[in-house]
Design a protein around this motif. Structure first.
Motif, short mmCIF file in Angstrom:
data_model
loop_
_atom_site.label_atom_id
_atom_site.label_comp_id
_atom_site.label_asym_id
_atom_site.label_seq_id
_atom_site.Cartn_x
_atom_site.Cartn_y
_atom_site.Cartn_z
N GLN A 1 -4.44 0.53 11.65
CA GLN A 1 -5.88 0.73 11.76
C GLN A 1 -6.22 2.07 12.41
O GLN A 1 -7.22 2.71 12.05
CB GLN A 1 -6.52 -0.42 12.56
N THR A 2 -5.37 2.51 13.33
CA THR A 2 -5.66 3.77 14.03
C THR A 2 -5.30 4.98 13.18
O THR A 2 -6.08 5.94 13.07
CB THR A 2 -4.89 3.82 15.36
N LEU A 3 -4.13 4.96 12.57
CA LEU A 3 -3.72 6.10 11.75
C LEU A 3 -4.57 6.19 10.48
O LEU A 3 -4.90 7.29 10.03
CB LEU A 3 -2.24 6.01 11.41
N SER A 4 -4.94 5.05 9.92
CA SER A 4 -5.83 5.07 8.76
C SER A 4 -7.20 5.62 9.14
O SER A 4 -7.86 6.30 8.34
CB SER A 4 -5.97 3.66 8.18
N ALA A 5 -7.64 5.35 10.36
CA ALA A 5 -8.92 5.88 10.82
C ALA A 5 -8.89 7.40 10.89
O ALA A 5 -9.83 8.08 10.44
CB ALA A 5 -9.27 5.30 12.19
N THR A 6 -7.82 7.96 11.45
CA THR A 6 -7.70 9.41 11.52
C THR A 6 -7.62 10.02 10.13
O THR A 6 -8.28 11.03 9.83
CB THR A 6 -6.47 9.81 12.35
N ALA A 7 -6.82 9.43 9.25
CA ALA A 7 -6.70 9.95 7.88
C ALA A 7 -8.03 9.87 7.14
O ALA A 7 -8.42 10.79 6.43
CB ALA A 7 -5.63 9.17 7.12
N THR A 8 -8.74 8.77 7.33
CA THR A 8 -10.03 8.58 6.65
C THR A 8 -11.07 9.58 7.14
O THR A 8 -11.79 10.18 6.34
CB THR A 8 -10.52 7.13 6.86
N GLU A 9 -11.14 9.75 8.45
CA GLU A 9 -12.12 10.70 9.00
C GLU A 9 -11.79 12.12 8.57
O GLU A 9 -12.68 12.90 8.21
CB GLU A 9 -12.14 10.59 10.53
N THR A 10 -10.52 12.47 8.58
CA THR A 10 -10.11 13.80 8.14
C THR A 10 -10.51 14.03 6.69
O THR A 10 -11.03 15.10 6.33
CB THR A 10 -8.59 13.98 8.28
N SER A 11 -10.30 13.03 5.85
CA SER A 11 -10.61 13.18 4.42
C SER A 11 -12.09 13.42 4.18
O SER A 11 -12.47 14.09 3.22
CB SER A 11 -10.14 11.94 3.64
N LYS A 12 -12.94 12.88 5.05
CA LYS A 12 -14.38 13.11 4.92
C LYS A 12 -14.71 14.59 5.12
O LYS A 12 -15.51 15.17 4.38
CB LYS A 12 -15.15 12.26 5.92
N TYR A 13 -14.09 15.19 6.13
CA TYR A 13 -14.33 16.61 6.39
C TYR A 13 -13.73 17.48 5.29
O TYR A 13 -14.34 18.47 4.86
CB TYR A 13 -13.74 16.99 7.75
N VAL A 14 -12.54 17.11 4.83
CA VAL A 14 -11.91 17.87 3.75
C VAL A 14 -12.78 17.82 2.50
O VAL A 14 -13.01 18.85 1.82
CB VAL A 14 -10.50 17.32 3.46
N GLY A 15 -13.31 16.65 2.19
CA GLY A 15 -14.19 16.52 1.03
C GLY A 15 -15.48 17.31 1.17
O GLY A 15 -15.99 17.85 0.18
N ALA A 16 -15.97 17.39 2.41
CA ALA A 16 -17.24 18.08 2.64
C ALA A 16 -17.16 19.58 2.40
O ALA A 16 -18.18 20.23 2.12
CB ALA A 16 -17.73 17.80 4.06
N ILE A 17 -15.97 20.17 2.51
CA ILE A 17 -15.86 21.62 2.34
C ILE A 17 -15.17 22.00 1.03
O ILE A 17 -14.75 23.15 0.85
CB ILE A 17 -15.12 22.27 3.53
N CYS B 1 -2.95 4.82 5.94
CA CYS B 1 -1.96 5.66 6.60
C CYS B 1 -1.26 4.86 7.68
O CYS B 1 -1.92 4.14 8.44
CB CYS B 1 -2.63 6.89 7.22
N GLY B 2 0.06 4.97 7.72
CA GLY B 2 0.84 4.29 8.76
C GLY B 2 1.82 3.29 8.22
O GLY B 2 2.42 2.52 8.99
N ILE B 3 2.04 3.28 6.91
CA ILE B 3 2.95 2.31 6.31
C ILE B 3 4.36 2.37 6.94
O ILE B 3 4.94 1.33 7.24
CB ILE B 3 3.01 2.51 4.78
N PRO B 4 4.93 3.56 7.19
CA PRO B 4 6.25 3.57 7.84
C PRO B 4 6.27 2.89 9.20
O PRO B 4 7.25 2.25 9.57
CB PRO B 4 6.57 5.07 7.95
#
Length: 294
Positions: free
Chosen positions: A116-132, A60-63
């Protein structure tokens, strides 16, 4: 559609303006009066470089990366090998960059900071989304964001599959315990909120079942359940059902990857999590340069 996309549709003037403004501010902060170290490299030197991710991540953060290089030098070319929101594996090459060496070296840190920062937020969010997965609940962010990175992080949450609670104070009314105390009661503060006719959502935070009942009786249609145990969340869902499902119920406080599914299975509608934007670990990235002929 997420709140972020309502305000900043992808590739719109508003979105591009947001990215360019944030990047300009970051470059101004980093470069100041000039990159002294880049002067050690010949002005005529042309290079290629790759950005490599060292761990599995949602990219996340390509733009923002594109804007970092292009604002420094419009002649820089970037060939991305992943798409925004795609999951990349450890040691995968994300993109190849070519252009004047000085320009690449000057842009590098700001570009990697955003990625690195925006990918971190996207990655952490995806973990929670996957968990539910399989429940009716949605994962939402909060206002607990890095200062001046609010909108970028809100965007990253959506890339990770989450939703935005509200973008900022202007974007909705959230009545918390201090607002209730200042107004005198839940009924009084709700009446004042309705009287504003703001056209924005009105949500109230409650700390127990009695306050939940008061909020429902006061006409609340969105209620934040602060630090409720799983058992109390089940009771809150049942109480809301008995009242005719008057309100959207949101759980918040003390939520982790270990307990988020249990919380979602109570029948709650939304789960807001501050850690996906404030307790993140930057994704491990690096840029490697290969020298070309001068």
């Amino acid at each position: 559609m997420t709140l972020f996309n309502q305000y900043y549709p992808p590739n719109s003037t508003a979105f591009n303006g947001l990215v360019n403004d944030q990047v300009k501010s970051a470059l101004d902060e980093d470069i100041g009066t000039g990159d002294l170290t880049a002067l050690l490299v010949p002005a005529s030197q042309v290079v290629t470089a790759t950005i490599i991710v060292r761990e599995t991540a949602i990219i996340c953060g390509i733009p923002w990366v594109n804007a970092c290089f292009n604002q420094v030098d419009a002649h820089v070319k970037i060939n991305w090998q992943v798409a925004e929101g795609e999951r990349a594996q450890a040691n995968q090459v994300l993109c190849e960059i070519s252009g004047p060496a000085r320009s690449l070296l000057t842009s590098e840190r700001c570009a990697l900071n955003f990625l690195q920062t925006l990918s971190a937020t996207a990655t952490e969010t995806s973990k929670y989304v996957g968990a539910i997965t399989g429940t009716q609940a949605q994962i939402l962010d909060t206002r607990k964001t890095i200062p001046n990175w609010r909108l970028a992080q809100k965007y990253a949450v959506t890339v990770g599959g989450g939703y935005n609670q509200r973008l900022a104070l202007y974007d909705g009314i959230l009545i918390k315990e201090n607002h209730i105390a200042a107004a005198g009661s839940i009924g009084a503060v709700m009446a004042q909120a309705f009287a504003l006719n703001s056209g924005k959502t009105i949500q109230i935070e409650v700390e127990n079942l009695q306050q939940l009942q008061e909020a429902l009786e006061a006409g609340a249609t969105s209620i934040l359940l602060d630090n409720f145990s799983t058992a109390l969340l089940c009771e809150a869902v049942n109480l809301n059902k008995q009242s005719g499902k008057r309100a959207v119920l949101e759980a918040s406080g003390g939520i982790t990857l270990e307990n988020v599914r249990e919380i979602a299975l109570t029948g709650i509608d939304r789960i807001s999590i501050g850690s996906i934007t404030k307790n993140i670990q930057a994704i491990d990235l690096s840029m490697r340069v290969k020298t070309l002929a001068r």
